[in-house]
Design a protein around this motif. Structure first.
Motif, PDB file in Angstrom:
ATOM      1  N   ILE A 100      38.202  -5.918  86.310  1.00 39.36           N
ATOM      2  CA  ILE A 100      38.192  -7.387  86.254  1.00 39.36           C
ATOM      3  C   ILE A 100      37.190  -7.892  85.223  1.00 39.36           C
ATOM      4  O   ILE A 100      37.511  -8.747  84.385  1.00 39.36           O
ATOM      5  CB  ILE A 100      37.876  -7.970  87.646  1.00 39.36           C
ATOM      6  CG1 ILE A 100      39.041  -7.705  88.603  1.00 39.36           C
ATOM      7  CG2 ILE A 100      37.578  -9.469  87.549  1.00 39.36           C
ATOM      8  CD1 ILE A 100      38.726  -8.048  90.052  1.00 39.36           C
ATOM      9  N   ILE A 101      35.967  -7.378  85.272  1.00 37.56           N
ATOM     10  CA  ILE A 101      34.931  -7.863  84.363  1.00 37.56           C
ATOM     11  C   ILE A 101      35.260  -7.496  82.920  1.00 37.56           C
ATOM     12  O   ILE A 101      35.036  -8.287  81.997  1.00 37.56           O
ATOM     13  CB  ILE A 101      33.558  -7.300  84.770  1.00 37.56           C
ATOM     14  CG1 ILE A 101      33.165  -7.812  86.173  1.00 37.56           C
ATOM     15  CG2 ILE A 101      32.490  -7.680  83.753  1.00 37.56           C
ATOM     16  CD1 ILE A 101      33.109  -9.318  86.312  1.00 37.56           C
ATOM     17  N   GLY A 102      35.826  -6.307  82.721  1.00 34.99           N
ATOM     18  CA  GLY A 102      36.223  -5.930  81.372  1.00 34.99           C
ATOM     19  C   GLY A 102      37.341  -6.798  80.832  1.00 34.99           C
ATOM     20  O   GLY A 102      37.294  -7.258  79.689  1.00 34.99           O
ATOM     21  N   ALA A 103      38.348  -7.052  81.675  1.00 34.74           N
ATOM     22  CA  ALA A 103      39.510  -7.823  81.232  1.00 34.74           C
ATOM     23  C   ALA A 103      39.179  -9.295  81.028  1.00 34.74           C
ATOM     24  O   ALA A 103      39.645  -9.919  80.069  1.00 34.74           O
ATOM     25  CB  ALA A 103      40.641  -7.676  82.250  1.00 34.74           C
ATOM     26  N   GLU A 104      38.380  -9.865  81.931  1.00 34.37           N
ATOM     27  CA  GLU A 104      38.128 -11.309  81.891  1.00 34.37           C
ATOM     28  C   GLU A 104      36.971 -11.692  80.976  1.00 34.37           C
ATOM     29  O   GLU A 104      36.939 -12.817  80.452  1.00 34.37           O
ATOM     30  CB  GLU A 104      37.878 -11.833  83.300  1.00 34.37           C
ATOM     31  CG  GLU A 104      39.079 -11.714  84.224  1.00 34.37           C
ATOM     32  CD  GLU A 104      38.845 -12.344  85.589  1.00 34.37           C
ATOM     33  OE1 GLU A 104      37.791 -12.978  85.790  1.00 34.37           O
ATOM     34  OE2 GLU A 104      39.726 -12.193  86.465  1.00 34.37           O
TER      35      GLU A 104
END
Length: 308
Positions: free
Chosen positions: A151-155
């Motif tokens: 999530i943190i990588g994608a967002e």
């Protein structure tokens, strides 16, 4: 003091963080005021900073950018406490991680460091969870780290680096290797804290050489081997161990920095962030700066931070 000019290899960016000034919490009267911390950090010569506990430094991006810019400081990333073994805390952990990620990206940082949940209280040393996770708890830990990293990588485009930590469920070499084997390298990298790893008798150089592709970030520090003997014999909590001075400045600490620096320079990448994070909580306000200055000079002498 002569500075080593590393031949080839990644740039080893040298920085520090509030922890090296005795800061563990967002608000605690025993901690160095944040303005003094920033002034002393930049005065020593550091140009990179890990932001520390959310709320200790200003959280308004414009104000924080101004405070850092006036002191010539750039952000590597920020840590977030994430008890990901506990599924009941997933939503609150994700919300906190997003809050941190928003600030880190707004001020130009690249990393989010995941601090796992502890089985002993940081201040009191009281037991608050089982010392070793059962199969269900371990699977929850792995699944939630993968999901948070995704999530943190994608967002936000940040690299998520898990920090094995004393008094947590991932602290020994066997636990760290199991964690790296079980997590997805696309979403989870390793924040190697050389002091915490040595605290549980791990092989720092060995872990770098065995998992070079997983190393995302380094916290550089060491332990006093004599104090560590007492810690082991009495099974002291990490908080009590820090009060007794278990985290010591180089070169009078284990592990030795030179072999670690050599192992980092052998990595096939452009840069590695090496952040000094010497646990000092609590300490008198005039204690950290001289330690930070000596540590800065020493690390540069062994080829860390020569180009900042």
């Amino acid at each position: 003091m002569t500075t080593i000019d590393p031949a080839g290899g990644p740039r080893l960016h040298l920085g520090s963080c509030p922890d090296s000034w005795g800061v563990w919490f967002a608000d605690d009267p025993r901690q160095t005021p944040w303005q003094r911390f920033l002034d002393e950090l930049s005065g020593v010569g550091y140009q990179w900073i890990e932001l520390g506990p959310y709320g200790y430094l200003p959280t308004d991006p414009a104000r924080l950018t101004d405070e850092l810019g006036r002191r010539g400081l750039r952000v590597s990333g920020q840590a977030v406490g994430a008890p990901l073994h506990d599924s009941s805390q997933w939503e609150s952990t994700l919300a906190e991680a997003r809050r941190v990620a928003e600030l880190v990206t707004a001020v130009g940082g690249k990393f989010m460091v995941i601090l796992p949940g502890a089985y002993r209280d940081e201040k009191t040393g009281a037991s608050k969870a089982v010392r070793e996770l059962d199969a269900e708890g371990w699977n929850t830990l792995i699944r939630n780290n993968d999901e948070l990293g995704r999530i943190i990588g994608a967002e936000y485009g940040l690299t998520v680096a898990f920090h094995p930590h004393a008094d947590s469920h991932v602290e020994t070499q066997a636990q760290v290797e199991r964690f790296l084997h079980d997590t997805d390298p696309r979403y989870v990298s390793l924040c190697l804290d050389t002091g915490h790893f040595a605290y549980r008798h791990g092989d720092n150089v060995g872990i770098i050489e065995k998992y070079p592709e997983r190393l995302g970030f380094v916290h550089i520090k060491g332990v006093d081997p004599e104090v560590l003997k007492v810690v082991d014999a009495e099974d002291l909590s990490f908080g009590e161990a820090v009060k007794r001075g278990v985290m010591a400045e180089p070169p009078n600490a284990e592990p030795k920095v030179e072999p670690i620096a050599e192992a980092l320079r052998a990595l096939d990448r452009d840069e590695v962030f090496v952040i000094v994070e010497q646990d000092l909580y609590p300490c008198e306000f005039d204690v950290p700066e001289p330690i930070a200055r000596r540590t800065y000079d020493y690390l540069r002498s062994v080829g860390i931070g020569g180009d900042q």
